[in-house]
Design an enzyme around this catalytic site. Structure first.
Site, mmCIF file in Angstrom:
data_model
loop_
_atom_site.group_PDB
_atom_site.id
_atom_site.type_symbol
_atom_site.label_atom_id
_atom_site.label_comp_id
_atom_site.label_asym_id
_atom_site.label_seq_id
_atom_site.Cartn_x
_atom_site.Cartn_y
_atom_site.Cartn_z
ATOM 1 N N THR A 1 -8.825 6.257 -1.786
ATOM 2 C CA THR A 1 -10.143 5.636 -1.889
ATOM 3 C C THR A 1 -11.233 6.677 -1.619
ATOM 4 O O THR A 1 -12.348 6.553 -2.136
ATOM 5 C CB THR A 1 -10.297 4.458 -0.909
ATOM 6 N N HIS B 1 0.804 -1.227 0.000
ATOM 7 C CA HIS B 1 0.000 0.000 0.000
ATOM 8 C C HIS B 1 0.831 1.268 0.000
ATOM 9 O O HIS B 1 0.271 2.353 0.168
ATOM 10 C CB HIS B 1 -0.930 0.049 1.211
ATOM 11 N N LYS C 1 -15.113 7.576 -3.368
ATOM 12 C CA LYS C 1 -16.377 7.860 -2.677
ATOM 13 C C LYS C 1 -16.957 9.183 -3.160
ATOM 14 O O LYS C 1 -18.170 9.293 -3.397
ATOM 15 C CB LYS C 1 -16.152 7.907 -1.154
ATOM 16 N N LYS D 1 0.321 14.454 0.952
ATOM 17 C CA LYS D 1 -1.052 14.672 0.494
ATOM 18 C C LYS D 1 -1.320 16.152 0.221
ATOM 19 O O LYS D 1 -2.327 16.507 -0.381
ATOM 20 C CB LYS D 1 -2.051 14.140 1.524
ATOM 21 N N LYS E 1 -8.852 13.474 4.810
ATOM 22 C CA LYS E 1 -7.942 12.323 4.744
ATOM 23 C C LYS E 1 -6.913 12.538 5.844
ATOM 24 O O LYS E 1 -6.880 13.602 6.457
ATOM 25 C CB LYS E 1 -7.266 12.246 3.374
ATOM 26 N N ARG E 2 -6.062 11.538 6.117
ATOM 27 C CA ARG E 2 -4.988 11.759 7.075
ATOM 28 C C ARG E 2 -4.151 12.967 6.661
ATOM 29 O O ARG E 2 -3.985 13.250 5.466
ATOM 30 C CB ARG E 2 -4.105 10.507 7.157
HETATM 31 C C1 26Y Z 1 3.787 0.388 9.537
HETATM 32 C C2 26Y Z 1 2.783 1.333 10.103
HETATM 33 C C3 26Y Z 1 3.433 2.608 10.559
HETATM 34 C C4 26Y Z 1 1.715 1.644 9.114
HETATM 35 C C5 26Y Z 1 0.416 1.594 9.542
HETATM 36 C C6 26Y Z 1 -0.613 1.914 8.679
HETATM 37 C C7 26Y Z 1 2.004 1.986 7.810
HETATM 38 C C8 26Y Z 1 0.974 2.306 6.945
HETATM 39 C C9 26Y Z 1 -0.350 2.269 7.373
HETATM 40 C C10 26Y Z 1 -1.464 2.619 6.513
HETATM 41 C C11 26Y Z 1 -1.313 2.924 5.236
HETATM 42 C C12 26Y Z 1 -2.441 3.315 4.385
HETATM 43 O O1 26Y Z 1 -3.536 3.559 4.848
HETATM 44 N N1 26Y Z 1 -2.185 3.406 3.091
HETATM 45 C C13 26Y Z 1 -3.205 3.782 2.151
HETATM 46 O O2 26Y Z 1 -3.831 2.599 1.697
HETATM 47 C C14 26Y Z 1 -4.942 2.899 0.878
HETATM 48 C C15 26Y Z 1 -5.617 1.588 0.530
HETATM 49 O O3 26Y Z 1 -4.845 0.873 -0.370
HETATM 50 C C16 26Y Z 1 -4.505 3.666 -0.350
HETATM 51 O O4 26Y Z 1 -5.651 4.037 -1.070
HETATM 52 C C17 26Y Z 1 -3.721 4.909 0.040
HETATM 53 O O5 26Y Z 1 -3.199 5.548 -1.123
HETATM 54 C C18 26Y Z 1 -2.601 4.544 0.981
HETATM 55 O O6 26Y Z 1 -1.939 5.703 1.447
#
Ligand code: 26Y
Length: 812
Positions: free
Chosen positions: A653, A354, A657, A551, A545-546
């Site tokens: 995502t 991701h 929406k 971003k 979004k975050r």
């Molecule tokens: C390793 C830890 C610090 C960690 C925890 C959560 C690293 C990343 C995440 C979450 C990442 C995340 O939400 N990524 C997003 O995933 C979405 C679903 O695929 C994408 O649409 C989006 O672009 C991406 O930033």
């Protein structure tokens, strides 16, 4: 299933099970009573679904994820059981408003953002498509923190979402599982001369499953989300107790239960905390043991068919301990050889990536890993040894390649590179949008792509139209139903049938009316939560979004400052009134993200407080952005801001929406934006900014100072920022932000896209002034959003990776 019987049960639960009457505020008990009534109706379908999968004796997929951002379940359950309208009516005759009960439910915030919400949408699609898929996750006692804003700053408040109980879940102590930590390994030779490994002297923790029903859309299927809670083992505290140290025993119990206490609120920079690795292993081990126990019950120690019947989809590297854990269980607990165990592991495991951001790639210190999981560390080292000898055979003498590709990063400290472990072990590796998958193959994982090109594939993300249209936008859904029927709810490509209606003036008028009503709902929320008045005649321009530098919420703020500057200079002839909404959480340790929140609030205070902006410009920061807030935000948005630096947002995502709900997108060629523009047509999308290739090519010569100097608008915007106009009483607080914009090393190259963003926003202004034209574009966006249903995504996973049959349960 009729409303009367639901309401009868509702009454009985309220007065008898929960023992309440109307003498006090009992809204929460009413909510719980309604949930219990509905849960009863799900339970029979749940059992039928389990039976149908068992009888079909078919393959099953397990979606392993540290995050499931489910939000609220009540509305979704009623929609999927098709009892929402009738139940609402029946409750109303008793003087109870369904909406008020819905509001009682705490969001299940067991995720950070996109990755966690994707898992939730996927579960919905799997149940709707009647696929044998089970989610495995963690039942965090505290989910994503609640965000308060105090003097413009983010405050984090613990989210004790289980305080009032969770009526949806069913605890399953009969399936509790023991998880090992620490200790050491012993190598022994058994009678037959076979070497055996024992992992001993461990500090064990129990994993207690809590099952949550996942109903499909009006189809009788109810799948399972199994969430694990950590609990102390009995002898753990008994032994301490016998030694006479009662308080130590309770402390030890606490330590065990800490594992599932809190969700890590970080979604980008990996921080290497031991407790996080404990969580990851806890999920992996509990889930795999659970699955193997069921296998052994049916097949004994015959694993010859295991790979044909099971698939594990890893949601990013977070559950990648599953790779060495499955090896361990198969070899140490079930007596398989290395090569048999490896064949099974690699044939069952699939990995979804991701992110391309290097700082978000997980790596674990080898010493810590070994201390916590000694047996797993041995297995990881052996996987790496096998892998590196393969590489050495293929590229003789290329030691630099071996160093680059090694699962163990060498150096001052050694680290386990979890993404490499996942790629080496899994038979499928996918990105989440076309561009992202391409960049994975060409850059981040290029060495691996050269070795195994066929492993790599793309699965463009999607979102569930049940929650994100049918439930959250009932007025638009009704209009669509009247126009093209209801088939779109389970086959979103049918929205194409709306296309001709874009040219129908009467339909456009209705579409516009629906949007205006939804904007009013959003305006009510903004007034309530931000104390800012949004006028529904203005463009509702939204970025939720975050909060992240990549971003580029900052670019959005620079545009608002630019509009404010135009207003102050009287340059308002072709300015269309705008209400800009920004929302999102910053990781608690991410200083720049928190400062950006402060900036949004500071600019909002000045802009909204200046009489010159009346009727022209508003800015609000929405506190505590979450799933249930998005359900109101999405339908009320005109303009969706998707402005990340190209090449950085894996997919997005939220962009999908918004599109479904008839918003137009202003965006860069990043993530799924590219595919959104392809579907909608370039003329229905406001494009700006450098491409991913240009970002890389221009980096070396990037000179933001010169860009600002050469652009009168930009110069004035930076002048306003630098003058302290937005921080009169807190001088200097925005210096880090100002410096980042001026820095030639700014990884996000904000200044590079300023001009083209401002110009694109001018095109937005112009387009919005032509109501017919805008409404036409809005309809086309909804009509062409079919690709972004998570049903399509899941069918892609199923066709190319999982290969599961669709299994319909017996109807109740
Ligand atoms: C390793 C830890 C610090 C960690 C925890 C959560 C690293 C990343 C995440 C979450 C990442 C995340 O939400 N990524 C997003 O995933 C979405 C679903 O695929 C994408 O649409 C989006 O672009 C991406 O930033």
């Amino acid at each position: 299933m009729d409303a009367d019987s639901i309401v009868d049960d509702f009454r009985r639960y309220f007065s008898h099970t929960l023992g309440r009457d109307e003498s006090a505020d009992t809204s929460h008990q009413m909510y719980a009573s309604l949930v219990l009534s509905l849960r009863d109706r799900l339970v029979e379908r749940w059992r039928n679904t389990r039976l149908a999968y068992q009888e079909a004796n078919c393959k099953h997929t397990y979606y392993l994820s540290l995050e499931f951002l489910m939000g609220r379940a009540l509305g979704n359950a009623m929609l999927n059981l098709d009892v929402d309208a009738a139940t609402a009516d029946a409750l109303r005759t008793m003087g109870v408003e369904l909406e008020a009960l819905v509001e009682q439910e705490h969001d299940a915030g067991l995720g950070n953002g996109g990755l966690g919400r994707l898992a939730a949408c996927f579960l919905d699609s799997c149940a709707t498509l009647q696929l044998p898929v089970t989610g495995y996750g963690i039942r965090y006692e505290y989910g994503m923190f609640r965000q308060k804003i105090d003097n413009g700053n983010q405050l984090e408040v613990p989210d004790h979402w289980l305080r009032d109980g969770n009526p949806w879940e069913i605890e399953r102590p009969e399936y509790a599982t023991r998880i090992k930590f620490g200790g050491h390994t012993e190598f022994i030779t058994d009678q037959s001369g076979k070497m055996q490994v024992r992992w001993v002297d461990t500090r064990d923790v129990m994993a207690m499953p809590h099952d949550v029903p996942v109903p499909g859309y009006q189809n009788g299927t109810v799948n399972t989300l199994r969430l694990w809670r950590a609990a102390a083992t009995e002898e753990f505290d008994l032994s301490e107790f016998n030694a006479g140290s009662y308080t130590e025993a309770v402390a030890a119990k606490n330590a065990a239960e800490h594992i599932t206490m809190v969700l890590y609120p970080n979604d980008s920079s990996e921080n290497g905390k031991e407790l996080r690795l404990r969580q990851q292993y806890f999920l992996a081990s509990a889930s795999l043991q659970d699955i193997l126990r069921e296998w052994v019950k049916l097949h004994g120690n015959d694993f010859s068919q295991f790979a044909e019947k099971n698939c594990f989809q890893l949601n990013d590297t977070h559950p990648t301990c599953s790779v060495p854990e499955l090896m361990r269980l198969l070899m140490d607990e079930h007596g398989l050889s290395w090569s048999k165990a490896w064949t099974i592991t690699s044939r069952t495991m699939a990995y979804t990536n991701h992110t391309l951001l290097p700082e978000a790639l997980e790596k674990w210190n080898v010493n810590m890993f070994r201390r916590l999981l000694p047996r797993l560390m041995e297995i990881v080292c052996e996987i790496n040894a096998h892998f590196l000898s393969e590489i050495a055979l293929r590229y003789p003498g290329d030691t630099d390649r071996q160093r680059r590709m090694s699962i163990i990063e060498e150096g001052d400290q050694q680290y386990v590179r979890m993404a490499y472990l996942a790629v080496v072990a899994c038979h499928s590796v996918n990105g989440v949008a076309a561009l992202h998958s391409e960049l994975l193959q060409q850059h981040l994982l290029h060495d691996f792509y050269e070795v195994w090109p066929k492993k790599f594939n793309n699965k463009t993300n999607g979102v569930t139209p049940r929650r994100w249209m049918a439930w959250s936008n009932p007025t638009m859904s009704k209009l669509i139903n009247q126009t093209i029927g209801e088939g779109w709810i389970t086959d979103l490509s049918q929205l194409q049938k709306l296309k001709p209606y874009a040219d129908d003036a009467a339909f456009r008028a209705e579409w516009h009316q629906v949007k205006q009503a939804n904007k009013q709902r959003l305006a009510d929320l903004v007034l309530q939560d931000c104390d800012v008045d949004f006028d529904t005649h203005a463009i509702f321009d939204v970025q939720v979004k975050r909060i992240h530098e990549y971003k580029r919420q900052l670019l959005n703020v620079l545009h608002v400052i630019h509009l404010y500057d135009r207003i102050k200079r009287g340059d308002t002839a072709d300015l269309t009134p705008r209400c800009v909404l920004i929302g999102g959480k910053a990781a608690p340790g991410y200083m720049m993200a928190k400062r950006i929140i402060k900036l949004v609030n500071a600019v909002a205070r000045v802009v909204n407080g200046d009489p010159a902006t009346a009727g022209l410009l508003r800015l609000a920061f929405l506190p505590d952005y979450r799933v249930s807030a998005m359900e109101i935000i999405c339908p009320g948005t005109d303009l969706s801001e998707q402005v990340s630096t190209a090449g950085k947002e894996a997919s997005g995502t939220g962009n999908m929406k918004f599109m479904m709900n008839g918003a137009l997108t202003i965006g860069t060629l990043d993530g799924a934006n590219i595919e959104i523009r392809e579907e909608a047509g370039a003329e229905n999308f406001f494009l700006f900014g450098l491409t991913a290739e240009e970002v890389d090519a221009n980096r070396a010569s990037y000179n933001p100072g010169a860009i600002i100097e050469g652009d009168e608008d930009f110069k004035r915007v930076m002048g306003l920022l630098t003058s302290g106009n937005f921080n009169l009483f807190e001088p200097g607080i925005f210096d880090p932000i100002i410096h980042s914009i001026y820095s030639s090393n700014d990884p996000w190259m904000t200044a590079a896209d300023f001009r083209s963003y401002i110009d694109a926003q001018r095109r937005v202004d112009q387009a919005y002034r032509n109501r017919d034209e805008w409404t036409r574009m809005s309809i086309i966006n909804t009509a062409t959003s079919g690709k972004f249903s998570s049903d399509r995504t899941i069918m892609d996973y199923n066709r190319e990776v999982w290969k599961l049959p669709q299994v319909a349960p017996k109807q109740p």
